[in-house]
Scaffold this active site. Structure first.
Site, PDB file in Angstrom:
ATOM      1  CB  SER A  95      -0.954   0.023   1.204  1.00  0.00           C
ATOM      2  OG  SER A  95      -0.257   0.316   2.385  1.00  0.00           O
ATOM      3  CE  LYS A 152      -2.366   2.065   4.784  1.00  0.00           C
ATOM      4  NZ  LYS A 152      -1.559   0.919   5.217  1.00  0.00           N
TER       5      LYS A 152
END
EC number: 3.4.21.88
Length: 230
Positions: free
Chosen positions: A151, A189
């Site tokens: 991701s 993230k």
């Protein structure tokens, strides 16, 4: 005159410093020379030091300077040590530059961190990893995590990479952080504050941004470096 094992070890250290900017660990040396224990590596390093091929500095983790190479390795008697200080060699450096020791710091690898769907938080040390000293600042504690998932690929973070994290509980918008979600899941993230909520944004369009209440997200650290093995 060097024994075959001494020459093999010197060549292995030289290649790793040239490639990575840091010397290999004793475990890596042991595996490369197919020895059963680290004591054999200690004896070989001592022999190389006594013969003037390497130099060790006290009080610095894995600091080894290659002082000279035998003619059989470099083809000339005029070898000059390269400056390695937490980065790859600077090929533009003049040949008469003063030698500087390659320095490395060992950090605990705390397990895997998800760069995808969050996984359970991991707090145990799985092993140690050597990182260039320049990658670690004097501010705060540091640790490393293995990345699992894709991701964050658009941020240059791939599955299998090792990320170096500086411990902190605060972050600025846009920082890449280790976020603990609901005290149970950890993920890597980009961090954004949106009013009373926190957005955890992936760097891959295949993943949606997660927006969570502020009290459900705890910053555990910020990304300061990355190590990739090819």
């Amino acid at each position: 005159m060097l024994t075959k094992k001494q020459l093999d070890l010197l060549e292995f250290i030289h290649k790793r410093v040239q490639r990575d900017g840091v010397p290999p660990s004793f475990d890596e040396m042991k595996a490369a020379l197919d020895l059963r224990s680290k004591s054999g590596i200690h004896r070989l390093i001592t022999a190389l030091e006594e013969r003037g091929f390497i130099r060790r500095l006290a009080h610095r983790a894995r600091a080894i300077e290659i002082v000279r190479l035998p003619d059989s390795m470099n083809g000339t008697a005029g070898f000059q040590p390269r400056v390695i200080d937490g980065d790859k060699p600077d090929v533009s450096r003049p040949a008469n530059a003063a030698p500087v020791v390659a320095s490395a710091i060992e950090l605990p690898v705390m397990g895997r961190i998800a760069a995808g769907v969050p996984i359970e938080a991991i707090s145990h040390v799985s092993h140690q990893v050597a990182v260039p000293g320049a990658m670690v600042s004097s501010k705060g504690e540091h640790y490393a995590l293995e990345v699992k998932g894709d991701s964050m690929i658009d941020a240059g973070i791939n599955d299998g990479d090792v990320v170096v994290i500086r411990e902190t509980s605060v972050a600025d918008n846009g920082d890449i952080v280790v976020a603990l979600v609901e005290d149970a899941e950890a993920t890597l993230k980009r961090f954004y504050r949106r009013g009373n909520a926190i957005a955890l944004e992936a760097a891959n369009p295949a993943y949606e941004t997660r927006v969570l209440p502020e009290d459900k997200v705890k910053v555990q650290g910020k990304l300061v470096g990355l190590i990739r093995t090819y």
